[in-house]
Design a protein around this motif. Structure first.
Motif, short mmCIF file in Angstrom:
data_model
loop_
_atom_site.label_atom_id
_atom_site.label_comp_id
_atom_site.label_asym_id
_atom_site.label_seq_id
_atom_site.Cartn_x
_atom_site.Cartn_y
_atom_site.Cartn_z
N ASP A 143 0.82 -1.20 0.00
CA ASP A 143 0.00 0.00 0.00
C ASP A 143 0.86 1.26 0.00
OD1 ASP A 143 1.04 -0.13 2.53
OD2 ASP A 143 -0.88 -0.04 3.58
N ILE A 144 2.17 1.10 -0.21
CA ILE A 144 3.09 2.24 -0.31
C ILE A 144 3.04 2.76 -1.74
CG2 ILE A 144 5.49 3.01 -0.14
CD1 ILE A 144 5.94 0.70 1.86
N ASN A 145 2.60 4.00 -1.90
CA ASN A 145 2.50 4.60 -3.23
C ASN A 145 3.22 5.94 -3.33
OD1 ASN A 145 0.69 2.60 -4.55
ND2 ASN A 145 -0.72 3.24 -2.93
N SER A 146 3.80 6.38 -2.22
CA SER A 146 4.53 7.64 -2.17
C SER A 146 5.64 7.52 -1.14
CB SER A 146 3.58 8.78 -1.80
OG SER A 146 4.30 9.95 -1.46
N ILE A 147 6.65 8.37 -1.27
CA ILE A 147 7.73 8.40 -0.27
C ILE A 147 7.16 8.67 1.12
CG2 ILE A 147 9.87 9.52 0.45
CD1 ILE A 147 10.22 7.91 -2.08
N SER A 148 6.15 9.51 1.20
CA SER A 148 5.56 9.84 2.50
C SER A 148 4.96 8.62 3.19
CB SER A 148 4.51 10.94 2.34
OG SER A 148 3.50 10.54 1.43
N ASP A 149 4.64 7.59 2.42
CA ASP A 149 4.08 6.36 2.99
C ASP A 149 5.12 5.48 3.67
OD1 ASP A 149 1.55 7.03 2.03
OD2 ASP A 149 1.84 5.95 0.14
N LEU A 150 6.39 5.87 3.60
CA LEU A 150 7.46 5.06 4.17
C LEU A 150 7.57 5.22 5.69
CD1 LEU A 150 10.32 5.55 1.53
CD2 LEU A 150 8.72 3.64 1.75
N TYR A 151 6.81 6.13 6.27
CA TYR A 151 6.86 6.35 7.72
C TYR A 151 6.61 5.03 8.46
CZ TYR A 151 5.76 8.08 12.39
OH TYR A 151 5.75 8.29 13.75
N GLY A 152 7.55 4.66 9.33
CA GLY A 152 7.42 3.45 10.14
C GLY A 152 7.72 2.15 9.42
N LYS A 153 8.08 2.22 8.15
CA LYS A 153 8.35 1.01 7.36
C LYS A 153 9.83 0.65 7.41
CE LYS A 153 4.08 0.97 5.75
NZ LYS A 153 3.11 -0.09 6.13
N SER A 154 10.12 -0.62 7.12
CA SER A 154 11.53 -1.05 7.03
C SER A 154 12.04 -0.67 5.64
CB SER A 154 11.65 -2.55 7.27
OG SER A 154 10.90 -3.28 6.32
N VAL A 155 13.06 0.17 5.62
CA VAL A 155 13.54 0.76 4.36
C VAL A 155 15.05 0.67 4.30
CG1 VAL A 155 13.54 2.80 2.89
CG2 VAL A 155 11.63 2.42 4.47
N SER A 156 15.57 0.11 3.20
CA SER A 156 17.02 0.14 2.98
C SER A 156 17.37 1.46 2.30
CB SER A 156 17.49 -1.03 2.12
OG SER A 156 18.88 -0.90 1.85
N LEU A 157 18.21 2.23 2.98
CA LEU A 157 18.61 3.55 2.46
C LEU A 157 19.89 3.48 1.65
CD1 LEU A 157 17.95 5.67 5.68
CD2 LEU A 157 16.38 5.17 3.80
N GLY A 158 20.52 2.29 1.58
CA GLY A 158 21.77 2.14 0.85
C GLY A 158 22.91 1.84 1.79
N GLU A 159 23.96 1.26 1.24
CA GLU A 159 25.14 0.93 2.05
C GLU A 159 25.82 2.17 2.60
OE1 GLU A 159 27.80 -2.61 0.87
OE2 GLU A 159 27.06 -1.86 -1.06
N LYS A 160 26.48 2.02 3.72
CA LYS A 160 27.34 3.09 4.23
C LYS A 160 28.38 3.42 3.16
CE LYS A 160 25.57 3.15 8.47
NZ LYS A 160 24.85 4.32 9.02
N GLU A 161 28.68 4.68 2.99
CA GLU A 161 29.63 5.19 1.99
C GLU A 161 29.13 5.03 0.54
OE1 GLU A 161 34.06 5.66 3.04
OE2 GLU A 161 33.65 3.54 3.25
N SER A 162 27.82 4.93 0.39
CA SER A 162 27.27 4.87 -0.96
C SER A 162 26.64 6.22 -1.32
CB SER A 162 26.22 3.76 -1.08
OG SER A 162 25.07 4.08 -0.30
N GLY A 163 26.52 6.48 -2.62
CA GLY A 163 25.84 7.69 -3.05
C GLY A 163 24.36 7.64 -2.79
N VAL A 164 23.77 6.44 -2.93
CA VAL A 164 22.33 6.31 -2.73
C VAL A 164 21.94 6.66 -1.30
CG1 VAL A 164 22.41 3.84 -2.21
CG2 VAL A 164 20.31 4.82 -3.10
N LEU A 165 22.82 6.43 -0.34
CA LEU A 165 22.51 6.78 1.05
C LEU A 165 22.34 8.29 1.17
CD1 LEU A 165 22.11 6.10 4.01
CD2 LEU A 165 24.60 6.04 4.29
N GLN A 166 23.19 9.05 0.51
CA GLN A 166 23.04 10.50 0.52
C GLN A 166 21.73 10.90 -0.14
OE1 GLN A 166 26.41 13.17 -0.27
NE2 GLN A 166 25.20 14.16 -1.88
#
Length: 332
Positions: A143-166
Motif C-alpha cells: 500500500d506504499i505509493n509515495s515516499i511519504s508512505d514510508l513512515y514506520g516502514k523497514s527501508v534500505s537507504l543504501g550501504e554506508k559510503e554509498s551515493g544512494v545513502l546521501q
C-alpha cells in the motif's frame, strides 16, 4: 680413518646438494612472485572502483575493463566497493586508480560539503557516462505509493559510503521524514532485493543506470514509486546535480507506465597521478566503444553529455582527447 673420510665426503656432497636446491627453490619462488604481482602477462595493474555486483557501476566497469585490457599494456582490475562515497575516499587515498561516482556526491566530496566533513581530492574527471535513476522499489501488493508512505516502514537507504545513502536521506527530508522515522537498513542492492523477495523489507532506494540488475531480478514482484511534482522541483533547486528523469515504461517486466523520478549523472574519474597518455587512451576507448555499453539508452552519449555540468576539473589526458575533437574543458 678411510671410513671417516668417506663419511665426511658424503656429508660435503649432501651439503652442496642442499645449497643448490635452496638456490633453485629461491629462483622458483621469485619467478612465481613476479608472475603473481604482474597479474596478467607481466602487466602492471590499474584498479577500478565500482560498486555492488548487481549495480550498474560493476557491470559497466566489467565491460570497460574487458575493452581496455584488449587495448592496453597494463591490466585493469574491477574492484567491488560500497559505491560513490567509498570510491571518492579510495581514489583520494590511492587505493584505486579510476572510479565511478555520482556527480552530486563527487561535488560534495571535492569541496568538503554536504555529508563530507573534509575535502577529498587527488582526482579529476574523465567523462560523464550516463544518467543514474533514483529508483524506490516496494512490493507489488504494497500500500506504499509515495515516499511519504514510508513512515514506520523497514527501508534500505543504501550501504554506508554509498551515493544512494546521501540521495535517500535528502529525499526523505524533502517529504518531511528522516532516518529515525523509518526502520532504516543499510543494505547493498543485492541484499536489499533478497530481503524484499523474502518479505523482510518494505522498500529500498537504488541509484543506478536502468535497467538495474538487482531490480530486474525481482521485477515481477515489485513496483517503483515516483518522485515528482513540487518535491522534485524543490530537490532540483536545492541540490546541484539532480535532474528530472523518467524511467520509461517496459524498462522492467510488469512496468507498464512511465515512472517520473530524479536522476544524477555518473562520472568516471581518474587519479591525478595517472599519466596523461593513459587517461587519454581510456577516454578514447570509451568513445570508440560506446555502442558496447548497454546502459541508460535514454541518454545520448556524446562529447556534450560527457563534458557538460561536470563540477570538478578534467584530467589533462582527457582534456587532450576532447581538444582534438573540438571540445574544450577546464583542467587544474
Amino acid at each position: 680413518e678411510m671410513t671417516s673420510s668417506l663419511v665426511g665426503s658424503e656429508m660435503c656432497i649432501r651439503d652442496r646438494w642442499r645449497e643448490n636446491m635452496k638456490k633453485v627453490l629461491y629462483i622458483l619462488i621469485a619467478a612465481i612472485s613476479v608472475m603473481a604481482f604482474s597479474g596478467c602477462g607481466m602487466k602492471n595493474t590499474v584498479q577500478i572502483g565500482t560498486g555492488d555486483v548487481n549495480g550498474t557501476y560493476y557491470a559497466y566497469g566489467t565491460e570497460l575493463a574487458e575493452i581496455l585490457n584488449n587495448n592496453s599494456d597494463v591490466y585493469f582490475k574491477v574492484r567491488k566497493t560500497a559505491g560513490s562515497a567509498a570510491n571518492l575516499r579510495l581514489i583520494s587515498q590511492e587505493y584505486v586508480d579510476i572510479a565511478f561516482v555520482q556527480s552530486d556526491v563527487m561535488k560534495d566530496a571535492y569541496n568538503g560539503t554536504g555529508y563530507f566533513d573534509k575535502e577529498y581530492k587527488g582526482y579529476s574527471a574523465i567523462a560523464g557516462l550516463y544518467t543514474e535513476a533514483i529508483q524506490v522499489a516496494v512490493p507489488k501488493d504494497s500500500d506504499i505509493n509515495s515516499i511519504s508512505d514510508l513512515y514506520g516502514k523497514s527501508v534500505s537507504l543504501g550501504e554506508k559510503e554509498s551515493g544512494v545513502l546521501q540521495n535517500s536521506k535528502q529525499i526523505l527530508s524533502a517529504y518531511g521524514l528522516n532516518e529515525s522515522m523509518v526502520d532504516a537498513k543499510y543494505l547493498s542492492y543485492t541484499d536489499a532485493a533478497k530481503a524484499m523477495k523474502n518479505g523482510n523489507l518494505d522498500a529500498f532506494f537504488c541509484t543506478a543506470g536502468t535497467p538495474t540488475r538487482a531490480i530486474t531480478e525481482i521485477s515481477d514482484d515489485i513496483k517503483l514509486i515516483p518522485i515528482d511534482g513540487t518535491v522534485a522541483n524543490r530537490l532540483t533547486e536545492q541540490y546541484n546535480g539532480y535532474v528530472k528523469h523518467t524511467i520509461k515504461a517496459n524498462t522492467y517486466d510488469g512496468q507498464t507506465e512511465d515512472i517520473k523520478t530524479l536522476g544524477v549523472k555518473m562520472v568516471l574519474i581518474a587519479s591525478d597521478k595517472m599519466s596523461d597518455d593513459r587517461v587519454k587512451s581510456i577516454t578514447k576507448n570509451i568513445f570508440d566503444n560506446s555502442n558496447k555499453f548497454g546502459f541508460a539508452k535514454d541518454d545520448t552519449f556524446d562529447m556534450n553529455f560527457a563534458t557538460e555540468n561536470i563540477t570538478i576539473p578534467f584530467h589533462k589526458g582527457a582534456s587532450e582527447y576532447y581538444a582534438e575533437n573540438g571540445v574544450n574543458v577546464a583542467t587544474k
